[in-house]
Scaffold this motif. Structure first.
Motif: not given
Length: 233
Positions: A179-186, A204-211
């Motif tokens: 929910d926190s990171i989906k806003g960074h998706a197109p 903690g964590l790392t997350a990649s969304i596309g580029e």
């Protein structure tokens, strides 16, 4: 001159693959000579790869996508490619067989044909793997499979999101992170989430969304503090 010859050889193998994979569906393969999508028969909509990819892996992935889409077996081929790459990761002997550059091409080709027949792969996948074997491209299988996956996901308007944590997340924690990171998706896209565990992150964590890539790991935070402490006054 050597690069040009290698490129011509690769193009020839793509053409051969396209001919084998699409012979029964009546698809023109002339455009595969340049790595482009073959023309659709008159009266049928043109099928092209959703992404423009470059390099050898991009040309092979795009060729596979178009051939599978033309034959209406895209989902099956996608599953077979995933099955193949998963086996390469799990079976060290099978991986060595595919990647060994010293093995005679005829022996490797016979081996992959036997494997594809035993696995009951579609003709599209079988011919594609054979084309890679003939052209000595099997060591690039992982990259080609990754690029092919990108094409398939793009066709469904999906965006891959890889979340890496130091420990396994609970269902509730994963939902919160998504929910926190989906806003960074197109806008309008669907997240296809893959989770990984890497104890080296410490927390903690790392997350990649596309580029895009976000590093919120404890390891990176510690390294930043160490750099500040080590800096001259």
């Amino acid at each position: 001159h050597g690069f040009a010859r290698a490129r011509d050889t690769s193009t020839t193998m793509l053409r051969r693959f396209a001919m084998r994979a699409t012979a029964r569906s009546g698809i023109s393969v002339r455009a595969f000579a340049t790595g482009a999508a073959p023309k659709a028969p008159a009266g049928k909509p043109e099928v092209t790869a959703p992404l423009q990819q470059y390099g050898t892996s991009g040309r092979y992935a795009s060729a596979l996508y178009v051939a599978a889409a033309k034959a209406n077996v895209l989902a099956a081929v996608e599953g077979e490619v995933q099955q193949l790459t998963a086996l390469v990761e799990k079976d060290a002997k099978f991986k060595q067989f595919l990647m060994d550059p010293s093995m005679a091409k005829s022996k490797k080709l016979a081996g992959v044909k036997e494997f594809c027949e035993g696995a009951k792969f579609t003709p599209i996948t079988s011919n594609f793997v054979a084309a890679m074997a003939e052209n000595g491209r099997l060591p690039e299988l992982k990259m080609i499979a990754t690029r092919f996956e990108e094409q398939c996901m793009a066709s469904r308007n999906e965006v891959k999101c890889v979340i890496t944590t130091a420990h396994d997340l609970t269902e509730a924690q994963l939902t919160k992170v998504q929910d926190s990171i989906k806003g960074h998706a197109p806008a309008g896209s669907k997240l296809k989430v893959e989770t990984k565990v890497d104890p080296r992150l410490l927390g903690g964590l790392t997350a990649s969304i596309g580029e895009k890539f976000f590093d919120l790991s404890l390891l990176t935070t510690i390294k930043k503090y160490e750099a500040v402490i080590a800096a001259p006054l």
